[in-house]
Design a protein around this motif. Structure first.
Motif, short mmCIF file in Angstrom:
data_model
loop_
_atom_site.label_atom_id
_atom_site.label_comp_id
_atom_site.label_asym_id
_atom_site.label_seq_id
_atom_site.Cartn_x
_atom_site.Cartn_y
_atom_site.Cartn_z
N LEU A 267 28.58 37.71 56.07
CA LEU A 267 29.30 36.72 55.26
C LEU A 267 30.30 35.95 56.12
N LYS A 279 35.16 34.00 47.84
CA LYS A 279 33.73 33.87 47.56
C LYS A 279 33.36 32.39 47.42
N ARG A 280 34.29 31.57 46.96
CA ARG A 280 33.98 30.15 46.78
C ARG A 280 33.80 29.45 48.12
N LYS A 281 34.48 29.94 49.13
CA LYS A 281 34.29 29.35 50.47
C LYS A 281 32.88 29.69 50.98
N ASN A 282 32.42 30.89 50.63
CA ASN A 282 31.04 31.25 51.01
C ASN A 282 30.04 30.33 50.32
N LYS A 283 30.39 29.97 49.08
CA LYS A 283 29.47 29.11 48.32
C LYS A 283 29.30 27.77 49.05
N LEU A 286 27.20 28.24 52.14
CA LEU A 286 25.77 28.43 51.83
C LEU A 286 25.13 27.10 51.41
N ASP A 296 31.67 22.36 43.73
CA ASP A 296 32.06 23.61 43.07
C ASP A 296 32.25 23.42 41.57
N ARG A 368 24.06 36.68 52.42
CA ARG A 368 24.85 35.47 52.16
C ARG A 368 24.62 34.93 50.75
N SER A 372 27.59 34.54 47.88
CA SER A 372 27.94 33.13 47.73
C SER A 372 27.59 32.54 46.37
N THR A 397 28.66 38.84 41.45
CA THR A 397 27.67 37.81 41.15
C THR A 397 26.92 38.22 39.88
#
Ligand code: ADP
Length: 475
Positions: A267, A279-283, A286, A296, A368, A372, A397
């Motif tokens: 991640l 987690k939103r930064k991962n989104k 991705l 977002d 990921r 994400s 999730t």
């Protein structure tokens, strides 16, 4: 309590399905629960590479089994996690690279009945009075058809010391062979009957296990009930109903070290309940990685799966327009049936920025996606246990799942995910709409994420259940 765990697969070396993972994760958890467990598995090339002969000394010759395995031996070794292994070293049968069941032509090895007949026979021998070691297991724990003959050998030998369990990880594979294999397998002619190992004119390894084991388990309580119905019993429902008092479901756990959002090296941003915002930064990372529009304000749905009819993903494909119009995004990682692969490729082309498809097997991307996306989709038609819905709970999730097998036993509707009944696109879409609405309610969503992340999906509780079953059998 001494237990022999007999398996034809063990991750990370040899794995074609859930059994490989279970064989790697359950033994250390059982050790923690105080069980003296040894894993019996073939000495495949991949195992030999990881544990060379020098580190796996010979502990017994198996010459008394005669024939092709006159020079076979058992070797003792430790797995890197400290689990004890008994490696069945029979080069004529197991010194073959790649998939444990298929030859280079993609077809079953023609001598699979002998290969796994031997594995079953050695397991039974270790549980019998003929076992020459000072280590005598009280229980032989068999898994799927490949070790399904062991309970039959044990019972028919008349010299059993151990009790036996068979765990069904996949009822679809039943180990069917011709009647002519019976004498070659060293089984008595009287075993060939409906109350024995005959199954509609074939010899079935799995049926032998279901018939002769002292206990039968499968990998979730709901699946244990489902396989007793004619609709889902894959031809074994009558026998399973007959043995219902011996049948139970023990839910699988997951590897909570490998699947831990707080320490997941795959991640870009790790997180836990306290730092869920990461987690939103991962989104967005991705979305960039997959060529999706970075935004977002709409939810991103994710799929990681074998693309087969079992997994119900044709229902997702059928909803492409509705999902795009919600609006929502969709990321799919998977491989399998050509038609479904092409269908998801096509959807990514006609909904650029909204849908992304990656065909192939990609462990890092799987992590990921879990870490994400907002919602995970798992609309399986049947699912003995399922892993990804548990990864999803742990990664905050919330999953949309069909109420079947292990999915029904792990996801709680409206509490940590969304559960629907009918295997139809309409029923799935209602659940997707509910997830979509819930996601737009920030507080409610956070509560659902936290509920899932707080659940214990480790192997600790399942190991205690297996230990209790061993103790019950030993009595
Ligand atoms: P099944 O064993 O029926 O395929 P499970 O949910 O029990 O389904 O386990 C599937 C496992 O395989 C999960 O760990 C999942 O993440 C992984 N997996 C499936 N397809 C892929 C893929 N294309 N890339 C990476 N991992 C995958």
């Amino acid at each position: 309590m001494k237990v022999l765990f007999a398996t034809s697969e063990i991750a990370p070396w040899v794995k074609t399905g859930g059994l490989g993972d279970v064989a790697a994760a359950l033994p250390p958890a059982l050790r923690q629960a105080g069980i003296d467990l040894r894993v019996l598995t073939p000495y495949y090339p991949a195992v030999r590479a990881a544990i060379p002969e020098a580190r796996a000394p010979e502990v017994a010759k198996l010459g008394n089994f005669g024939g092709a395995y006159a020079d076979s031996v058992l070797r003792a070794a430790f797995a890197p996690d400290g689990s004890r292994l008994l490696l069945l070293d029979c080069p004529a049968y197991f010194d073959r690279p790649g998939n444990p069941y298929l030859g280079p032509d993609g077809k079953d090895w023609p001598d699979n009945y002998l290969r796994f007949g031997l594995l079953s026979r050695v397991a039974a021998w270790l549980g019998s009075k003929a076992n020459p070691f000072p280590w005598w297991p009280a229980v032989i724990h068999c898994n799927d058809w490949q070790t399904g003959l062991a309970p039959a050998y044990l019972k028919l030998s008349g010299d059993a010391r151990a009790k036996s369990i068979i765990t069904v990880h996949n009822l679809a594979f039943q180990g069917l062979f011709s009647e002519q294999t019976l004498p070659e397998l060293g089984l008595p002619a009287h075993a060939w009957s409906m109350e024995g190992i005959e199954y509609h004119g074939y010899l079935s390894f799995l049926k032998a296990g279901l018939q002769f084991a002292d206990a039968i388990t499968t990998v979730s309580p709901t699946y244990a009930a489902e396989i007793q119905t004619d609709a889902e019993g894959m031809g074994m429902s009558g026998l399973l109903r007959h043995r219902a008092d011996r049948l139970s479901g023990i839910l699988n756990g997951i590897d909570t070290e490998v699947w831990n959002p707080k320490r997941d090296a795959h991640l870009p941003f790790t997180y836990d309940i306290a730092t869920l915002a990461a987690k939103r930064k991962n989104k967005s990372a991705l979305q960039q990685e997959l060529g999706l529009t970075v935004r977002d304000d709409i939810p991103l749905f994710g799929v990681i799966s074998r693309l087969t009819a079992q997994k119900g993903l044709d229902l997702v494909a059928a909803l492409e327009r509705q999902i795009a119009d919600l609006p929502a995004q969709l990321a799919v990682l998977g491989s399998g049936d050509r038609e479904l692969e092409n269908e998801f490729r096509r959807l990514a082309e006609i909904h650029p920025g909204h849908f992304a498809t990656v065909i192939g097997f990609n462990e890092g991307l799987a992590h990921r996606i879990e870490g994400s996306v907002d919602v995970f989709l798992m609309p399986s038609r049947f699912e003995p246990c399922g892993l990804n819905q548990m990864y999803s709970l742990r990664y905050g999730t919330p999953p949309v799942v069909r109420a079947t097998g292990g999915l029904a036993d792990t996801v709680v509707d409206d509490v940590n995910g969304f559960v629907f009944e009918e295997a139809t696109a309409a029923a799935l879409f209602t659940a997707i709409q509910r997830a979509h609405a819930a996601w737009h309610n920030r507080e409610r969503w956070r509560a659902m994420q936290i509920d899932g992340m707080s659940r214990d999906v480790s192997w600790t509780a399942p190991a205690m259940q297996y230990a209790a079953l061993y103790a019950k059998l030993k009595k």
